[in-house]
Enzyme design. Structure first.
Site, short mmCIF file in Angstrom:
data_model
loop_
_atom_site.label_atom_id
_atom_site.label_comp_id
_atom_site.label_asym_id
_atom_site.label_seq_id
_atom_site.Cartn_x
_atom_site.Cartn_y
_atom_site.Cartn_z
CG HIS A 120 68.16 76.19 28.94
ND1 HIS A 120 67.92 77.43 28.36
CD2 HIS A 120 68.97 76.44 30.00
CE1 HIS A 120 68.56 78.37 29.05
NE2 HIS A 120 69.20 77.79 30.06
CD GLU A 144 74.39 80.14 28.34
OE1 GLU A 144 74.68 79.50 29.36
OE2 GLU A 144 74.13 81.35 28.34
CG ASN A 191 72.32 83.11 25.83
OD1 ASN A 191 71.49 83.53 25.03
ND2 ASN A 191 72.25 81.90 26.35
CD GLU A 232 70.00 82.67 28.63
OE1 GLU A 232 70.81 82.89 29.56
OE2 GLU A 232 69.69 81.52 28.27
NE ARG A 240 66.47 80.74 24.45
CZ ARG A 240 67.60 80.66 25.14
NH1 ARG A 240 68.07 81.73 25.79
NH2 ARG A 240 68.30 79.55 25.17
CE1 TYR A 283 72.36 86.72 32.12
CE2 TYR A 283 73.33 85.19 30.55
CZ TYR A 283 72.23 85.64 31.26
OH TYR A 283 71.02 85.04 31.10
C1 FCB Z 1 72.83 81.46 31.45
C2 FCB Z 1 71.84 80.32 31.39
C3 FCB Z 1 70.54 80.59 32.08
C4 FCB Z 1 70.73 81.35 33.37
C5 FCB Z 1 71.60 82.56 33.14
C6 FCB Z 1 71.81 83.39 34.37
O1 FCB Z 1 74.12 80.96 31.34
O2 FCB Z 1 71.55 80.00 30.05
O3 FCB Z 1 69.88 79.37 32.28
O4 FCB Z 1 71.24 80.50 34.32
O5 FCB Z 1 72.84 82.16 32.65
#
Ligand code: FCB
Length: 448
Positions: free
Chosen positions: A121, A166, A298, A355, A77, A300
């Site tokens: 992006h 995002e 995505n 992500e 990607r 995290y």
């Molecule tokens: C996400 C973004 C990516 C990167 C990661 C750590 O929010 O999409 O570009 O910065 O975080």
């Protein structure tokens, strides 16, 4: 036989984005973007870092694709830089920009790697910001034109598309908090921006399909688990608000549920909607909810939320728990719960993790290795969460690690390192970390 085996055909990927890796900001007719201006604004990024050179991927892409081949990636990607294609945002097309992505895609296909192209992006052409940026409705139409141009030019080789990456970050980091380009601080404008990113997605899906029949399209939404500090109703309500602000405000309209009513009420009470939902025009919600072919997310981290005098006056609480170099808490359970929630409450087709990843500042050791055991553990725990979700029936079809390479981490500049591959920015030397070898084995075995 691995203990944790993924379904046949599971899409093992890695992700990057244009401004974070390409460099070559003044080459071959690329126009300026909001990130060029923002990163060159004193104080905007850590140590004034910019993406001017980044990983020099614009010139080194054959080497980077060779690394992807070694890794055994099934899919990659990347993002297309809008200002390379339309230097002024609209109007004249820069053929050299399209040619770069065709060379990249040809290189990927030659190694059997499926391209997943993100169209936005975060590198909005500066000319469009000067015309009002995302708070202006025209930007959504400009995006649809651009999406159609790229899909017409490259749709013969790219089948998988992501419209907007995002929208929460685009609108809230960019226009509410000023932490990202264009650096504005205006919540009413940010809510208009949020709507226009969603509208751009819906219009973009339609434009891509019109230009490239057979295309498969999604948006990429980012999610953050909101965990209440306690069972106290005030904390629980704060977590509800945080979930609405970060997750539901975007997820609900994309899934055809419209904007969440509790959040419209809260935003109105907070004074964030002085003109009401004036930016929503008839037909917009149907456009935004145009069915997609897959659903990309995505994930995290989580936040722990404590209540205040009103839901929007909540506090984020930092507990003593394991964190990454970004300061983000490690919470794989949040991914599991999210996948189950999407499955139970939203009628989603195929789900893709576009992500998930981690920054740690491990050193290159004297023997030339980077022993990033913590990154391996992070990925393993998140893949275990994915696997449990699949066992529970969630139609999860793939996982893209963020990121293939260390890169320009926005406001954090080069101070964060998310890569499976370490990059020495002085020499541009690539050095695969231990996690690279580990992920290669996972891909080869379709599990671990
Ligand atoms: C996400 C973004 C990516 C990167 C990661 C750590 O929010 O999409 O570009 O910065 O975080």
């Amino acid at each position: 036989m691995p203990a944790i085996l993924f379904p046949d055909g599971f899409i093992w990927g890695a992700a990057t984005s244009a401004y974070q890796i390409e460099g070559a900001v003044n080459e071959d007719g690329r126009g300026p973007s909001i990130w060029d201006r923002f990163s060159h604004t004193p104080g905007a990024t850590r140590d004034g870092h910019t993406g001017d050179v980044a990983c020099d991927h614009y010139h080194r892409y054959p080497e980077d694709v060779a690394l992807m081949g070694d890794l055994g990636l099934k899919a990659y990607r990347f993002s297309v830089a809008w200002p390379r294609i339309l230097p002024n945002g609209r109007g004249a097309v820069n053929q050299a920009g399209l040619d770069f992505y065709r060379r990249l895609v040809d290189c990927l296909l030659a190694r059997g790697i499926t391209p997943y192209a993100t169209l936005y992006h975060w590198d909005l052409p500066l000319a469009l910001e000067e015309a009002g940026g995302w708070p202006s409705r025209d930007t959504a139409h400009a995006f649809a034109e651009y999406a159609g141009i790229v899909a017409a030019a490259l749709g013969d080789t790219i089948r998988h598309w992501i419209t907007i990456n995002e929208p929460w970050c685009v609108s809230m980091l960019g226009y509410q908090r000023g932490e990202h380009a264009p650096g504005r601080r205006d919540m009413p404008a940010a809510l208009a921006a949020a709507h226009h990113t969603l509208l751009a997605h819906g219009l973009g899906v339609q434009a891509i399909r019109a230009a490239a029949p057979g295309a498969e399209v999604s948006i990429a939404l980012n999610f953050e688990a909101a965990v209440p500090l306690s069972d106290h109703p005030v904390d629980r309500d704060a977590a509800r608000f945080r979930d609405g602000y970060y997750n539901r405000w975007f997820l609900d309209p994309v899934c055809g549920h419209g904007y969440p009513g509790d959040m419209v009420a809260d935003y109105s009470a907070a004074g964030y909607l002085p003109r009401g939902m004036h930016f929503v025009r008839p037909g917009d919600l149907a456009t935004i909810a145009t069915p997609t072919d897959f659903f990309a997310l995505n994930y995290y981290t989580c936040v722990v939320v404590a209540g205040g005098s009103a839901p929007w006056e909540h506090r984020l609480v930092t507990l003593e728990r394991p964190r990454t170099a970004m300061g983000w808490e490690i919470y794989p359970e949040g991914l599991y719960k999210l996948l189950l929630r999407l499955y139970a409450h939203y009628n989603l087709p195929r789900i893709l993790i576009s992500e998930n990843g981690v920054s740690y500042l491990d050193l290159v050791e004297a023997d030339g290795r980077v022993r990033d055991e913590r990154r391996i553990a992070f990925i393993r725990e998140h893949l275990e969460a994915c696997h449990r979700a699949i066992q529970a029936g969630v139609p999860l079809i793939g996982y893209f690690y963020w990121s293939l390479l260390d890169n320009f981490e926005w406001a954090q500049g080069y101070h964060q390192r998310f890569g499976l591959v370490h990059v020495d920015y002085a020499t541009q030397q690539r050095l695969p970390r231990d996690s690279f070898a580990w992920y290669r084995e996972v891909i080869a075995a379709n599990g671990f």
